[in-house]
Design a protein around this motif. Structure first.
Motif, PDB file in Angstrom:
ATOM      1  N   THR A  36      43.559  27.153  24.239  1.00 34.83           N
ATOM      2  CA  THR A  36      42.674  27.920  25.106  1.00 34.83           C
ATOM      3  C   THR A  36      43.044  27.575  26.542  1.00 34.83           C
ATOM      4  O   THR A  36      43.075  26.386  26.898  1.00 34.83           O
ATOM      5  CB  THR A  36      41.201  27.550  24.848  1.00 34.83           C
ATOM      6  N   PRO A  37      43.354  28.584  27.362  1.00 36.73           N
ATOM      7  CA  PRO A  37      43.728  28.294  28.750  1.00 36.73           C
ATOM      8  C   PRO A  37      42.603  27.587  29.505  1.00 36.73           C
ATOM      9  O   PRO A  37      41.455  27.995  29.459  1.00 36.73           O
ATOM     10  CB  PRO A  37      43.977  29.683  29.338  1.00 36.73           C
ATOM     11  N   VAL A  38      42.960  26.504  30.162  1.00 36.93           N
ATOM     12  CA  VAL A  38      42.004  25.724  30.949  1.00 36.93           C
ATOM     13  C   VAL A  38      42.609  25.484  32.316  1.00 36.93           C
ATOM     14  O   VAL A  38      43.746  25.010  32.420  1.00 36.93           O
ATOM     15  CB  VAL A  38      41.697  24.379  30.255  1.00 36.93           C
ATOM     16  N   ALA A  39      41.867  25.797  33.357  1.00 33.88           N
ATOM     17  CA  ALA A  39      42.374  25.644  34.718  1.00 33.88           C
ATOM     18  C   ALA A  39      42.585  24.177  35.086  1.00 33.88           C
ATOM     19  O   ALA A  39      43.597  23.814  35.671  1.00 33.88           O
ATOM     20  CB  ALA A  39      41.425  26.309  35.709  1.00 33.88           C
ATOM     21  N   PHE A  40      41.610  23.352  34.753  1.00 34.57           N
ATOM     22  CA  PHE A  40      41.669  21.937  35.116  1.00 34.57           C
ATOM     23  C   PHE A  40      41.442  21.083  33.874  1.00 34.57           C
ATOM     24  O   PHE A  40      40.401  21.198  33.221  1.00 34.57           O
ATOM     25  CB  PHE A  40      40.603  21.601  36.168  1.00 34.57           C
ATOM     26  N   ALA A  41      42.424  20.246  33.572  1.00 30.83           N
ATOM     27  CA  ALA A  41      42.318  19.381  32.392  1.00 30.83           C
ATOM     28  C   ALA A  41      41.113  18.453  32.518  1.00 30.83           C
ATOM     29  O   ALA A  41      40.779  18.003  33.623  1.00 30.83           O
ATOM     30  CB  ALA A  41      43.592  18.571  32.242  1.00 30.83           C
ATOM     31  N   GLU A  42      40.484  18.184  31.390  1.00 29.82           N
ATOM     32  CA  GLU A  42      39.264  17.365  31.384  1.00 29.82           C
ATOM     33  C   GLU A  42      39.482  15.989  32.010  1.00 29.82           C
ATOM     34  O   GLU A  42      38.645  15.494  32.718  1.00 29.82           O
ATOM     35  CB  GLU A  42      38.744  17.248  29.951  1.00 29.82           C
ATOM     36  N   GLY A  43      40.604  15.372  31.800  1.00 32.10           N
ATOM     37  CA  GLY A  43      40.859  14.050  32.380  1.00 32.10           C
ATOM     38  C   GLY A  43      41.686  14.114  33.645  1.00 32.10           C
ATOM     39  O   GLY A  43      42.130  13.084  34.151  1.00 32.10           O
ATOM     40  N   GLY A  44      41.886  15.327  34.176  1.00 35.18           N
ATOM     41  CA  GLY A  44      42.744  15.508  35.337  1.00 35.18           C
ATOM     42  C   GLY A  44      42.087  15.125  36.647  1.00 35.18           C
ATOM     43  O   GLY A  44      40.909  14.773  36.724  1.00 35.18           O
ATOM     44  N   ALA A  73      33.577  25.543  43.901  1.00 33.69           N
ATOM     45  CA  ALA A  73      34.950  26.049  43.940  1.00 33.69           C
ATOM     46  C   ALA A  73      35.650  25.805  42.613  1.00 33.69           C
ATOM     47  O   ALA A  73      36.342  26.687  42.087  1.00 33.69           O
ATOM     48  CB  ALA A  73      35.724  25.390  45.077  1.00 33.69           C
ATOM     49  N   GLU A  74      35.458  24.634  42.046  1.00 30.38           N
ATOM     50  CA  GLU A  74      36.058  24.317  40.744  1.00 30.38           C
ATOM     51  C   GLU A  74      35.538  25.274  39.681  1.00 30.38           C
ATOM     52  O   GLU A  74      36.310  25.789  38.859  1.00 30.38           O
ATOM     53  CB  GLU A  74      35.770  22.867  40.368  1.00 30.38           C
ATOM     54  N   SER A  75      34.255  25.551  39.691  1.00 31.41           N
ATOM     55  CA  SER A  75      33.671  26.484  38.720  1.00 31.41           C
ATOM     56  C   SER A  75      34.226  27.896  38.897  1.00 31.41           C
ATOM     57  O   SER A  75      34.537  28.574  37.912  1.00 31.41           O
ATOM     58  CB  SER A  75      32.147  26.517  38.866  1.00 31.41           C
ATOM     59  N   ALA A  76      34.357  28.334  40.136  1.00 36.41           N
ATOM     60  CA  ALA A  76      34.880  29.677  40.409  1.00 36.41           C
ATOM     61  C   ALA A  76      36.331  29.804  39.960  1.00 36.41           C
ATOM     62  O   ALA A  76      36.704  30.786  39.307  1.00 36.41           O
ATOM     63  CB  ALA A  76      34.752  30.000  41.896  1.00 36.41           C
ATOM     64  N   VAL A  77      37.148  28.815  40.290  1.00 39.26           N
ATOM     65  CA  VAL A  77      38.552  28.852  39.889  1.00 39.26           C
ATOM     66  C   VAL A  77      38.665  28.824  38.365  1.00 39.26           C
ATOM     67  O   VAL A  77      39.457  29.568  37.779  1.00 39.26           O
ATOM     68  CB  VAL A  77      39.347  27.685  40.526  1.00 39.26           C
ATOM     69  N   THR A  78      37.864  28.006  37.709  1.00 38.89           N
ATOM     70  CA  THR A  78      37.875  27.923  36.250  1.00 38.89           C
ATOM     71  C   THR A  78      37.525  29.273  35.629  1.00 38.89           C
ATOM     72  O   THR A  78      38.196  29.728  34.696  1.00 38.89           O
ATOM     73  CB  THR A  78      36.891  26.833  35.767  1.00 38.89           C
ATOM     74  N   ALA A  79      36.501  29.929  36.156  1.00 35.51           N
ATOM     75  CA  ALA A  79      36.074  31.229  35.621  1.00 35.51           C
ATOM     76  C   ALA A  79      37.143  32.296  35.842  1.00 35.51           C
ATOM     77  O   ALA A  79      37.451  33.079  34.937  1.00 35.51           O
ATOM     78  CB  ALA A  79      34.756  31.648  36.262  1.00 35.51           C
ATOM     79  N   ILE A  80      37.713  32.333  37.024  1.00 36.13           N
ATOM     80  CA  ILE A  80      38.744  33.331  37.332  1.00 36.13           C
ATOM     81  C   ILE A  80      39.994  33.081  36.495  1.00 36.13           C
ATOM     82  O   ILE A  80      40.597  34.021  35.966  1.00 36.13           O
ATOM     83  CB  ILE A  80      39.057  33.338  38.839  1.00 36.13           C
ATOM     84  N   TYR A  81      40.373  31.848  36.345  1.00 36.12           N
ATOM     85  CA  TYR A  81      41.528  31.479  35.525  1.00 36.12           C
ATOM     86  C   TYR A  81      41.334  31.977  34.098  1.00 36.12           C
ATOM     87  O   TYR A  81      42.236  32.584  33.508  1.00 36.12           O
ATOM     88  CB  TYR A  81      41.685  29.961  35.555  1.00 36.12           C
ATOM     89  N   ALA A  82      40.150  31.752  33.549  1.00 35.00           N
ATOM     90  CA  ALA A  82      39.848  32.204  32.191  1.00 35.00           C
ATOM     91  C   ALA A  82      39.906  33.728  32.104  1.00 35.00           C
ATOM     92  O   ALA A  82      40.455  34.280  31.148  1.00 35.00           O
ATOM     93  CB  ALA A  82      38.481  31.689  31.758  1.00 35.00           C
ATOM     94  N   GLU A  83      39.374  34.419  33.103  1.00 37.75           N
ATOM     95  CA  GLU A  83      39.399  35.883  33.106  1.00 37.75           C
ATOM     96  C   GLU A  83      40.820  36.420  33.158  1.00 37.75           C
ATOM     97  O   GLU A  83      41.158  37.382  32.462  1.00 37.75           O
ATOM     98  CB  GLU A  83      38.595  36.435  34.285  1.00 37.75           C
ATOM     99  N   ILE A  84      41.658  35.804  33.971  1.00 43.01           N
ATOM    100  CA  ILE A  84      43.055  36.235  34.062  1.00 43.01           C
ATOM    101  C   ILE A  84      43.743  36.046  32.717  1.00 43.01           C
ATOM    102  O   ILE A  84      44.431  36.937  32.219  1.00 43.01           O
ATOM    103  CB  ILE A  84      43.808  35.478  35.179  1.00 43.01           C
ATOM    104  N   ALA A  85      43.535  34.888  32.110  1.00 38.90           N
ATOM    105  CA  ALA A  85      44.150  34.614  30.807  1.00 38.90           C
ATOM    106  C   ALA A  85      43.651  35.588  29.746  1.00 38.90           C
ATOM    107  O   ALA A  85      44.453  36.121  28.964  1.00 38.90           O
ATOM    108  CB  ALA A  85      43.867  33.179  30.390  1.00 38.90           C
TER     109      ALA A  85
END
Length: 118
Positions: A36-44, A73-85
């Protein structure tokens, strides 16, 4: 073809391949539904930074606002990343469906023509 659109299986396959390659760049394995595409790794680094409030300013009012902004910002990028994927994956699936429908339509036309000539 009068007023129609010339559709090429090669063009459809190439477009599907391009979408899948773009999805693979976002998240290796995603086009095969292995991850599943994830913008930011959980331990990153981003997740660690957000979890450590004192690392980005502490608890005074401006720092709390900054932390809120970084978290948003992290939440927005994560949501947009998921939408693009998701969009890339759906587009690749739709192109595959178009290829199958084109094949089925041609096959039905050939069968119809064969029946009419008998």
């Amino acid at each position: 073809m009068s007023g129609g659109v010339e559709v090429s299986r090669t063009a459809l396959r190439n477009a599907r391949k391009d979408f899948e390659e773009a999805l693979e760049l976002l998240a290796p394995g995603a086009s095969k539904r292995e991850v599943t595409p994830v913008a930011f790794a959980e331990g990153g680094a981003v997740k660690k930074l957000i979890a450590q409030r004192d690392a980005i300013g502490g608890f005074w009012p401006a720092a709390m606002g900054f932390h809120t902004s970084v978290t948003s910002a992290e939440s927005a990028v994560t949501a947009i990343y998921a939408e693009i994927a998701i969009t890339l994956g759906v587009a690749a699936e739709r192109l595959e469906l178009a290829i199958r429908n084109l094949d089925a339509g041609e096959q039905a036309g050939v069968q119809q023509a064969g029946t009419a000539q008998v």
